[in-house]
Design a protein around this motif. Structure first.
Motif, PDB file in Angstrom:
ATOM      1  N   GLU A   1      19.110   7.653  15.192  1.00 51.95           N
ATOM      2  CA  GLU A   1      18.268   7.557  16.393  1.00 51.95           C
ATOM      3  C   GLU A   1      16.915   8.238  16.210  1.00 51.95           C
ATOM      4  OE1 GLU A   1      20.263   8.929  19.873  1.00 51.95           O
ATOM      5  OE2 GLU A   1      21.211   6.983  20.177  1.00 51.95           O
ATOM      6  N   ASP A   2      16.893   9.265  15.365  1.00 50.84           N
ATOM      7  CA  ASP A   2      15.645  10.024  15.256  1.00 50.84           C
ATOM      8  C   ASP A   2      15.026  10.068  13.856  1.00 50.84           C
ATOM      9  OD1 ASP A   2      17.406  11.678  13.989  1.00 50.84           O
ATOM     10  OD2 ASP A   2      17.392  13.238  15.526  1.00 50.84           O
ATOM     11  N   THR A   3      15.634   9.339  12.899  1.00 43.84           N
ATOM     12  CA  THR A   3      15.090   9.358  11.539  1.00 43.84           C
ATOM     13  C   THR A   3      15.282   8.011  10.839  1.00 43.84           C
ATOM     14  OG1 THR A   3      15.787  11.702  11.402  1.00 43.84           O
ATOM     15  CG2 THR A   3      15.115  10.646   9.349  1.00 43.84           C
ATOM     16  N   ALA A   4      14.218   7.536  10.188  1.00 42.81           N
ATOM     17  CA  ALA A   4      14.342   6.379   9.290  1.00 42.81           C
ATOM     18  C   ALA A   4      14.815   6.951   7.958  1.00 42.81           C
ATOM     19  CB  ALA A   4      13.011   5.662   9.156  1.00 42.81           C
ATOM     20  N   LEU A   5      16.125   6.858   7.723  1.00 42.54           N
ATOM     21  CA  LEU A   5      16.741   7.609   6.627  1.00 42.54           C
ATOM     22  C   LEU A   5      16.392   7.060   5.251  1.00 42.54           C
ATOM     23  CD1 LEU A   5      20.169   7.942   8.429  1.00 42.54           C
ATOM     24  CD2 LEU A   5      18.591   9.826   7.971  1.00 42.54           C
ATOM     25  N   TYR A   6      16.417   5.729   5.158  1.00 37.13           N
ATOM     26  CA  TYR A   6      16.262   5.138   3.823  1.00 37.13           C
ATOM     27  C   TYR A   6      15.939   3.660   3.954  1.00 37.13           C
ATOM     28  CZ  TYR A   6      17.557   3.459  -0.812  1.00 37.13           C
ATOM     29  OH  TYR A   6      17.537   2.856  -2.042  1.00 37.13           O
ATOM     30  N   ALA A   7      14.887   3.225   3.313  1.00 35.83           N
ATOM     31  CA  ALA A   7      14.585   1.792   3.261  1.00 35.83           C
ATOM     32  C   ALA A   7      14.018   1.485   1.887  1.00 35.83           C
ATOM     33  CB  ALA A   7      13.610   1.396   4.361  1.00 35.83           C
ATOM     34  N   ALA A   8      14.839   0.850   1.068  1.00 35.60           N
ATOM     35  CA  ALA A   8      14.471   0.588  -0.328  1.00 35.60           C
ATOM     36  C   ALA A   8      13.179  -0.222  -0.411  1.00 35.60           C
ATOM     37  CB  ALA A   8      15.603  -0.148  -1.032  1.00 35.60           C
ATOM     38  N   ASN A   9      13.068  -1.272   0.407  1.00 32.59           N
ATOM     39  CA  ASN A   9      11.914  -2.165   0.258  1.00 32.59           C
ATOM     40  C   ASN A   9      10.598  -1.527   0.703  1.00 32.59           C
ATOM     41  OD1 ASN A   9      12.890  -2.255   2.906  1.00 32.59           O
ATOM     42  ND2 ASN A   9      12.038  -4.289   3.258  1.00 32.59           N
ATOM     43  N   LEU A  10      10.685  -0.493   1.560  1.00 34.22           N
ATOM     44  CA  LEU A  10       9.455   0.171   2.009  1.00 34.22           C
ATOM     45  C   LEU A  10       9.238   1.520   1.325  1.00 34.22           C
ATOM     46  CD1 LEU A  10       9.691  -0.497   5.857  1.00 34.22           C
ATOM     47  CD2 LEU A  10       8.283  -1.702   4.179  1.00 34.22           C
ATOM     48  N   GLY A  11      10.242   1.983   0.584  1.00 37.23           N
ATOM     49  CA  GLY A  11      10.121   3.282  -0.086  1.00 37.23           C
ATOM     50  C   GLY A  11      10.263   4.469   0.850  1.00 37.23           C
ATOM     51  N   TRP A  12      10.861   4.237   2.036  1.00 38.03           N
ATOM     52  CA  TRP A  12      11.007   5.324   2.994  1.00 38.03           C
ATOM     53  C   TRP A  12      12.228   6.183   2.688  1.00 38.03           C
ATOM     54  CZ3 TRP A  12      10.459   2.346   8.268  1.00 38.03           C
ATOM     55  CH2 TRP A  12       9.096   2.040   8.478  1.00 38.03           C
ATOM     56  N   SER A  13      12.089   7.458   2.962  1.00 38.62           N
ATOM     57  CA  SER A  13      13.212   8.373   2.864  1.00 38.62           C
ATOM     58  C   SER A  13      13.003   9.472   3.910  1.00 38.62           C
ATOM     59  CB  SER A  13      13.241   8.943   1.445  1.00 38.62           C
ATOM     60  OG  SER A  13      14.250   9.881   1.330  1.00 38.62           O
TER      61      SER A  13
ATOM     62  N   GLU B   1       0.813  -1.225   0.000  1.00 35.61           N
ATOM     63  CA  GLU B   1       0.000   0.000   0.000  1.00 35.61           C
ATOM     64  C   GLU B   1       0.849   1.280   0.000  1.00 35.61           C
ATOM     65  OE1 GLU B   1      -3.006  -0.260   3.103  1.00 35.61           O
ATOM     66  OE2 GLU B   1      -3.171  -2.422   2.719  1.00 35.61           O
ATOM     67  N   GLY B   2       2.157   1.108   0.014  1.00 36.46           N
ATOM     68  CA  GLY B   2       3.027   2.277  -0.113  1.00 36.46           C
ATOM     69  C   GLY B   2       3.640   2.726   1.197  1.00 36.46           C
ATOM     70  N   PRO B   3       4.638   3.589   1.089  1.00 41.15           N
ATOM     71  CA  PRO B   3       5.438   4.017   2.245  1.00 41.15           C
ATOM     72  C   PRO B   3       4.598   4.648   3.358  1.00 41.15           C
ATOM     73  CG  PRO B   3       6.234   5.063   0.204  1.00 41.15           C
ATOM     74  CD  PRO B   3       5.091   4.196  -0.169  1.00 41.15           C
ATOM     75  N   GLU B   4       3.650   5.501   2.999  1.00 40.50           N
ATOM     76  CA  GLU B   4       2.894   6.204   4.032  1.00 40.50           C
ATOM     77  C   GLU B   4       1.933   5.288   4.774  1.00 40.50           C
ATOM     78  OE1 GLU B   4       1.291   9.809   2.300  1.00 40.50           O
ATOM     79  OE2 GLU B   4       3.316  10.241   1.534  1.00 40.50           O
ATOM     80  N   ALA B   5       1.421   4.294   4.036  1.00 39.87           N
ATOM     81  CA  ALA B   5       0.513   3.341   4.682  1.00 39.87           C
ATOM     82  C   ALA B   5       1.244   2.533   5.748  1.00 39.87           C
ATOM     83  CB  ALA B   5      -0.104   2.405   3.635  1.00 39.87           C
ATOM     84  N   VAL B   6       2.503   2.225   5.491  1.00 39.94           N
ATOM     85  CA  VAL B   6       3.269   1.466   6.482  1.00 39.94           C
ATOM     86  C   VAL B   6       3.505   2.326   7.729  1.00 39.94           C
ATOM     87  CG1 VAL B   6       5.438   0.269   6.955  1.00 39.94           C
ATOM     88  CG2 VAL B   6       4.357   0.009   4.717  1.00 39.94           C
ATOM     89  N   VAL B   7       3.857   3.596   7.506  1.00 38.44           N
ATOM     90  CA  VAL B   7       4.046   4.500   8.643  1.00 38.44           C
ATOM     91  C   VAL B   7       2.743   4.600   9.453  1.00 38.44           C
ATOM     92  CG1 VAL B   7       4.552   6.872   9.356  1.00 38.44           C
ATOM     93  CG2 VAL B   7       5.874   5.829   7.495  1.00 38.44           C
ATOM     94  N   ALA B   8       1.623   4.750   8.738  1.00 44.60           N
ATOM     95  CA  ALA B   8       0.322   4.863   9.415  1.00 44.60           C
ATOM     96  C   ALA B   8      -0.016   3.593  10.184  1.00 44.60           C
ATOM     97  CB  ALA B   8      -0.775   5.185   8.392  1.00 44.60           C
ATOM     98  N   ALA B   9       0.313   2.446   9.597  1.00 43.75           N
ATOM     99  CA  ALA B   9       0.016   1.166  10.265  1.00 43.75           C
ATOM    100  C   ALA B   9       0.839   1.022  11.544  1.00 43.75           C
ATOM    101  CB  ALA B   9       0.301   0.004   9.311  1.00 43.75           C
ATOM    102  N   ILE B  10       2.075   1.483  11.496  1.00 43.31           N
ATOM    103  CA  ILE B  10       2.919   1.421  12.700  1.00 43.31           C
ATOM    104  C   ILE B  10       2.348   2.348  13.772  1.00 43.31           C
ATOM    105  CG2 ILE B  10       5.207   1.994  13.637  1.00 43.31           C
ATOM    106  CD1 ILE B  10       6.359   1.111  10.878  1.00 43.31           C
ATOM    107  N   ARG B  11       1.942   3.556  13.340  1.00 39.65           N
ATOM    108  CA  ARG B  11       1.386   4.526  14.286  1.00 39.65           C
ATOM    109  C   ARG B  11       0.139   3.956  14.967  1.00 39.65           C
ATOM    110  NH1 ARG B  11       1.610   9.147  11.012  1.00 39.65           N
ATOM    111  NH2 ARG B  11      -0.458   8.561  10.259  1.00 39.65           N
ATOM    112  N   ASP B  12      -0.677   3.329  14.148  1.00 34.08           N
ATOM    113  CA  ASP B  12      -1.906   2.729  14.664  1.00 34.08           C
ATOM    114  C   ASP B  12      -1.583   1.588  15.647  1.00 34.08           C
ATOM    115  OD1 ASP B  12      -4.869   2.684  14.339  1.00 34.08           O
ATOM    116  OD2 ASP B  12      -4.407   0.573  13.850  1.00 34.08           O
ATOM    117  N   PHE B  13      -0.611   0.772  15.279  1.00 35.31           N
ATOM    118  CA  PHE B  13      -0.213  -0.367  16.108  1.00 35.31           C
ATOM    119  C   PHE B  13       0.326   0.116  17.460  1.00 35.31           C
ATOM    120  CE2 PHE B  13       2.636  -4.465  16.002  1.00 35.31           C
ATOM    121  CZ  PHE B  13       1.801  -5.077  16.911  1.00 35.31           C
ATOM    122  N   ILE B  14       1.160   1.149  17.415  1.00 32.84           N
ATOM    123  CA  ILE B  14       1.725   1.685  18.658  1.00 32.84           C
ATOM    124  C   ILE B  14       0.608   2.263  19.543  1.00 32.84           C
ATOM    125  CG2 ILE B  14       3.187   3.529  19.624  1.00 32.84           C
ATOM    126  CD1 ILE B  14       5.179   2.964  17.339  1.00 32.84           C
TER     127      ILE B  14
END
Lengths: 299, 299
Positions: B61-73, B24-37
């Motif tokens: 420590e404070d930033t998910a800099l780069y993750a190719a498989n999740l599309g995060w930057s 579902e894309g990079p933002e959906a994963v971030v949202a799912a983590i937020r929801d889970f937490i």
């Protein structure tokens, strides 16, 4: 052995050289160092604030733990000086790395490899701004990692070590073995267009690029600083090693390769940093303006 | 993804698992983590004191800099939580290493390698008691050091990488390629007396022992902790790797090899240590008495 007096502002007030009486046994060497330090102190303007001493082998800050070639075992730092001032001991390659870190090619860089390539090869891993020696002080033996698993046997007994292909001594030895010509130095091999020389140098470059690729993948350095006699080869070393290092790495960039800045004075300058640390002045060093020489202070 | 609540005394109060909506894309994963937490926090007794989150790829420590498989930057840590509490991010393998260091096989050991061998291979270098990630966070890629310089091409593009010989996925793949039999798992190859299986496993063991010899010579660890799926092979892995590691080293002893203690829970326990650090309680962890399980808390 070499020694000197270095002021609070980094001025090298004195530098001298004395023979190391290795053949007279372990205690004679300790006594000779003690005498030399006493002489250096007497030559200065009052007692030095501290003493920094670089010794071979395995070493902690306060004990020369073990040195096979000198026959030392657990010699306390205080045995090396007649003065009542604090002393810090340092490992030879790591203290050179400390000097390159504070005063030389690695100024302002907290994580890098200092790799002097001379008769042998060992590295100083600067991590978080300080040399890292491993759990027991035996770290940095990059000269003995197996770059060619089925390769030649090294003098150390292992097979395919970097050092047995790429040290200055090995480049000369390997050329002599293949060409039948004796007494050829590494610099001559590097500069020659003789096919045997090209082959020997090519294998040295390949071994170095494999070792640096491995270091890069494991330790992710900001840069790699090459020093020692072979680094004098300049572009004949740096260019092919850089090209092959880049080629070995697929998913990450290669760190830049830089020449060491302090040459053969790195050890003495590093010892002076240790001396000032011993004296409770660890802040000294970064502000020093050095007149970096291409010729050694003490030859 | 897995998450849980871990108390001040190390009790795992809750552990749950949710699917990661990668497609579902990079933002959906971030949202799912937020929801889970948010869900985990609601399930506890008041707000948690802090959040520790282990993410793939390059991380500070404070930033998910780069993750190719999740599309995060450059996703900030605060984006992952709906709570107004401090958050610390961690690298996946290094956080597992932190857990093994504080709670597991490396308890009380300041300098060691944690090497999980699973689908892939990456290491956590524990130096001076903390995971070391290199100058830019790309350190520990021991799975991609060139153990066989003229070896097979790895999926990463490089040649002769440890991972392409010795990961669980590679052992299975290499056996299938040679035997023509599909779908054979690494554990089956290890247990088999079929000559092709013996050959494939032998090459994996050789690659591992070369990589561990290199690590030992460079970083001089007190011990090496092997984990991940392949470490379940027990003596079939440990015995031959130990024998060959000893044989590769001539002038120094081999560090002992130990199995990881925390299994697949290492990541979640490491995240809980990060959460307590975020909360200003870095002293928590060493005193915890864990009921270490052979089965995961969350499967």
């Amino acid at each position: 052995m070499k020694g000197g007096l270095v002021s609070e502002s980094g001025a090298v007030l004195l530098s001298e050289r004395r023979p190391t009486p290795v053949s007279e046994g372990p205690e004679a060497v300790v006594a000779a160092i003690r005498d030399f330090i006493g002489h250096l102190a007497d030559s200065g303007d009052g007692n030095p604030a501290g003493v920094g001493l670089v010794v071979p082998g395995l070493v902690s800050e306060d004990t020369a733990l073990y040195a096979a070639n000198l026959g030392w075992s657990d010699v306390p730092a205080t045995a090396f000086t007649p003065l009542d001032v604090p002393v810090l001991l340092g490992h030879d390659v790591r203290t050179g790395g400390l000097a390159e870190s504070v005063l030389g090619a690695g100024r302002g860089v907290s994580d890098f490899l200092f790799l002097p390539i001379g008769t042998g090869i060992a590295g100083a891993m600067i991590l978080h701004g300080e040399p890292y020696g491993g759990a027991s002080g035996w770290g940095g033996e990059i000269g003995h990692i197996p770059v060619f698993p089925d390769g030649e046997q090294c003098a150390c007994g292992q097979f395919g070590c970097l050092e047995t292909y790429a040290s200055a001594a090995s480049v000369g030895r390997r050329y002599s073995q293949r060409s039948g010509l004796e007494g050829i130095r590494a610099e001559q091999v590097v500069a020659s267009d003789d096919p045997v020389a090209i082959e020997v140098w090519d294998e040295a470059v390949e071994a170095l690029s494999l070792a640096l690729a491995t270091y890069t993948l494991l330790l992710d350095p900001t840069m790699i600083v090459l020093g020692g006699g072979l680094a004098e080869a300049g572009p004949a070393l740096f260019d092919p090693v850089r090209t092959r290092l880049v080629k070995r790495l697929a998913f990450r960039a290669a760190p830049p390769l830089h020449p060491a800045a302090l040459g053969v004075d790195a050890g003495m300058l590093g010892a002076s940093l240790l001396g000032w640390r011993a004296a409770g002045r660890p802040e000294l060093g970064p502000g020093w303006v050095l007149d970096v020489r291409s010729q050694p202070l003490v030859s």
